[in-house]
Design an enzyme around this catalytic site. Sequence first.
Site, PDB file in Angstrom:
ATOM      1  N   ASN A   1      45.020  34.561  59.384  1.00  0.00           N
ATOM      2  CA  ASN A   1      44.739  33.620  58.298  1.00  0.00           C
ATOM      3  C   ASN A   1      43.533  32.774  58.697  1.00  0.00           C
ATOM      4  O   ASN A   1      43.655  31.896  59.538  1.00  0.00           O
ATOM      5  CB  ASN A   1      45.975  32.737  58.064  1.00  0.00           C
TER       6      ASN A   1
ATOM      7  N   LYS B   1      42.018  30.643  56.956  1.00  0.00           N
ATOM      8  CA  LYS B   1      41.999  29.345  56.265  1.00  0.00           C
ATOM      9  C   LYS B   1      40.603  29.129  55.654  1.00  0.00           C
ATOM     10  O   LYS B   1      39.942  30.102  55.297  1.00  0.00           O
ATOM     11  CB  LYS B   1      42.384  28.210  57.206  1.00  0.00           C
TER      12      LYS B   1
ATOM     13  N   HIS C   1      51.937  28.732  51.971  1.00  0.00           N
ATOM     14  CA  HIS C   1      51.561  28.211  53.293  1.00  0.00           C
ATOM     15  C   HIS C   1      51.823  26.703  53.308  1.00  0.00           C
ATOM     16  O   HIS C   1      51.639  26.018  52.294  1.00  0.00           O
ATOM     17  CB  HIS C   1      50.089  28.512  53.568  1.00  0.00           C
TER      18      HIS C   1
ATOM     19  N   GLU D   1      50.156  24.326  54.322  1.00  0.00           N
ATOM     20  CA  GLU D   1      49.006  23.500  53.914  1.00  0.00           C
ATOM     21  C   GLU D   1      48.911  23.435  52.391  1.00  0.00           C
ATOM     22  O   GLU D   1      48.483  22.428  51.828  1.00  0.00           O
ATOM     23  CB  GLU D   1      47.719  24.047  54.555  1.00  0.00           C
TER      24      GLU D   1
ATOM     25  N   GLU E   1      57.050  29.854  59.761  1.00  0.00           N
ATOM     26  CA  GLU E   1      56.033  29.014  60.391  1.00  0.00           C
ATOM     27  C   GLU E   1      56.530  27.574  60.463  1.00  0.00           C
ATOM     28  O   GLU E   1      56.404  26.820  59.473  1.00  0.00           O
ATOM     29  CB  GLU E   1      54.744  29.046  59.574  1.00  0.00           C
TER      30      GLU E   1
ATOM     31  N   GLY F   1      48.806  24.871  64.276  1.00  0.00           N
ATOM     32  CA  GLY F   1      47.590  24.188  64.726  1.00  0.00           C
ATOM     33  C   GLY F   1      47.828  23.107  65.766  1.00  0.00           C
ATOM     34  O   GLY F   1      46.915  22.345  66.088  1.00  0.00           O
TER      35      GLY F   1
ATOM     36  N   SER G   1      50.649  28.415  66.356  1.00  0.00           N
ATOM     37  CA  SER G   1      50.060  28.368  67.704  1.00  0.00           C
ATOM     38  C   SER G   1      50.280  29.657  68.496  1.00  0.00           C
ATOM     39  O   SER G   1      50.528  29.609  69.706  1.00  0.00           O
ATOM     40  CB  SER G   1      50.570  27.133  68.463  1.00  0.00           C
TER      41      SER G   1
HETATM   42  C1  PEP Z   1      48.704  29.310  60.175  1.00  0.00           C
HETATM   43  O1  PEP Z   1      47.844  28.635  59.629  1.00  0.00           O
HETATM   44  O2  PEP Z   1      49.386  30.071  59.488  1.00  0.00           O
HETATM   45  C2  PEP Z   1      48.887  29.194  61.623  1.00  0.00           C
HETATM   46  C3  PEP Z   1      49.933  29.741  62.157  1.00  0.00           C
HETATM   47  O3  PEP Z   1      47.927  28.484  62.325  1.00  0.00           O
HETATM   48  P1  PEP Z   1      47.774  28.421  63.944  1.00  0.00           P
HETATM   49  O4  PEP Z   1      47.924  29.812  64.475  1.00  0.00           O
HETATM   50  O5  PEP Z   1      46.398  27.872  64.141  1.00  0.00           O
HETATM   51  O6  PEP Z   1      48.853  27.512  64.440  1.00  0.00           O
END
Ligand code: PEP
Length: 263
Positions: free
Chosen positions: A13, A15, A105, A107, A175, A181, A221
């Site tokens: 992803n 983003k 997601h 976000e 998630e 992040g 992460s």
């Molecule tokens: C994500 O945005 O779906 C995500 C898992 O981000 P990160 O791997 O940066 O934590």
Amino acid sequence: MGTVSRLPLIAGNWKMNLDHLQAVALVQKLYWALKDAKHDEASVEVALFPPFTDLRTVQTLIDADKIPFALGAQDLSTHDSGAYTGEVSGAFLAKLEAQYVIIGHSERREYHNETDEVVRDKVHAALRHGITPVICVGETAEDLEEHGAAAVPVGQLEKALEGVAKDADIVVAYEPVWAIGSGQAATPDQAQDVCQKLRDVVASSLSEEAAAATRILYGGSVKSSNIAGFLREPDVDGALVGGASLQADEFAAIIRFQKHVGV
Ligand code: PEP
């Protein structure tokens, strides 16, 4: 469920990062990193989720050079067409050969007020156009403290699957919001526990067959140094990767988890 074999899915992803020119550079670099490493393409599915403005460029590139990556979008409209300024229809994504779309997601839930009902309607919109929804669910740090890890993601998935056909092709991404992040991933045990409960939701909301076939990803992460632990768990079938998917060598190492860590 441990005996069923599901092809691992590693999803990147991006983003709101990389314009369409930068996208070409990353896709090529990633492809060559995998080629140099003699990566076995059949061992894992790779899907990339660039911003909307990159999709046509990436689609043309992977098509022309026969690059074995699937393409996905990061969102879609609940509507198919009409007076919805700024929205993108699943019909347009299907024309671009997008096989996947990320829905719900954290976000989008947080910054765009996407409710569980909107997420459900987007899941239906994706399926109407033959696109596999990657349904994201996860608890915040407050949810974790108040309700434990599983209650919120389980509730979100139940809602997202309302009215969905018993044999629908879906992907689920667990998630934890606190892990996205933050550099602080869940432990493989924690991920397994919630992913197993999410598989039970797929079984009760859709069917046992769908539960056995559905890939459930962990996200939050993920790096090359921790991916193997997650993929060893019986109910974790891949990863949704944010930040680390923007670095070709690191993402290639994540994709190659089976080799470099001996899973
Ligand atoms: C994500 O945005 O779906 C995500 C898992 O981000 P990160 O791997 O940066 O934590």
